[in-house]
Design an enzyme around this catalytic site. Sequence first.
Site, PDB file in Angstrom:
ATOM      1  N   ASP A   1       0.837  -1.200   0.000  1.00  0.00           N
ATOM      2  CA  ASP A   1       0.000   0.000   0.000  1.00  0.00           C
ATOM      3  C   ASP A   1       0.872   1.251   0.000  1.00  0.00           C
ATOM      4  O   ASP A   1       2.031   1.226   0.416  1.00  0.00           O
ATOM      5  CB  ASP A   1      -0.878   0.043   1.262  1.00  0.00           C
ATOM      6  CG  ASP A   1      -1.875  -1.097   1.311  1.00  0.00           C
ATOM      7  OD1 ASP A   1      -2.141  -1.688   0.259  1.00  0.00           O
ATOM      8  OD2 ASP A   1      -2.382  -1.383   2.417  1.00  0.00           O
TER       9      ASP A   1
ATOM     10  N   TYR B   1       6.772  -9.651   7.253  1.00  0.00           N
ATOM     11  CA  TYR B   1       6.483  -8.236   7.486  1.00  0.00           C
ATOM     12  C   TYR B   1       6.767  -7.891   8.940  1.00  0.00           C
ATOM     13  O   TYR B   1       6.550  -8.705   9.843  1.00  0.00           O
ATOM     14  CB  TYR B   1       5.014  -7.919   7.188  1.00  0.00           C
ATOM     15  CG  TYR B   1       4.688  -7.763   5.719  1.00  0.00           C
ATOM     16  CD1 TYR B   1       4.733  -6.507   5.109  1.00  0.00           C
ATOM     17  CD2 TYR B   1       4.333  -8.863   4.948  1.00  0.00           C
ATOM     18  CE1 TYR B   1       4.421  -6.362   3.766  1.00  0.00           C
ATOM     19  CE2 TYR B   1       4.023  -8.721   3.604  1.00  0.00           C
ATOM     20  CZ  TYR B   1       4.074  -7.466   3.015  1.00  0.00           C
ATOM     21  OH  TYR B   1       3.785  -7.312   1.686  1.00  0.00           O
TER      22      TYR B   1
END
Length: 254
Positions: free
Chosen positions: A30, A94
Amino acid sequence: MNPSRVGFQRAAENLKPIVPIKFYISSRTDTGVHALCNAAHFDIQRAPGKPAFNEKQLIYSLNYHLRSEPIRILNAYRVANSFHARFSALSRTYVYRLLMGCTHHSQVPVFEKDLCWAPTGGYLNVPAMQDAAQFLLGTHDFSTFRSLNSETPFQSPVRTILQADIQPSSGFLSHHYEHRGLEFWELKFRSRSFLYRQVRRMVGALVAVGQGKLTPRHIKELLDIKDSRAFPPNAMAPPSGLFLKSVEYNEAGR
């Protein structure tokens, strides 16, 4: 298109290929999300009579043309024709950075601006968050933990979380302001793949547990509901604290 992706495309075109280069990236992120390390693959065909690039030449040449971009090539490998940066990945890791101890956003160190999330309310109940994270481990239907987009009807909501850890961390030059009592924590998640905004929703739910708005057991209940509309409103973590840490491959297959 992501500005770094555009920059990489231009850098590759400066290598003077005789066929336009199309490159494939392992993970899309994103806007506002960072990448400590990502992976991509592309084919390059040089003019007749010119030798193929070796790995060191590729790294040097690409980085030369990326001087003005916020991206650098760290390694290059010759791979089999069957390799694909996205589909050959074994897992992706992540990291989400949290800052605790701030009662107002103005207390976030200037060097950490847009590189972490400082939830309101100061400190969080980390042990409760760690207990809640255990419910995310394993294979589940993560429908509640994904945002809807155009790919939703074509994607299975089932994912396997291989790692969900919450560990203390450090900030940039944080030893110079230890007296402020700020705490940095990292939430680490590893899976073969994630759903759209899944990590940010998982982080947001765990922070809600740390704030006492949810109990650890609520995480399991959200999983069991299997409905994205059941996710607590305004609980999704902002993109600024999220980093793609690494993409893992089988060495033999690469």
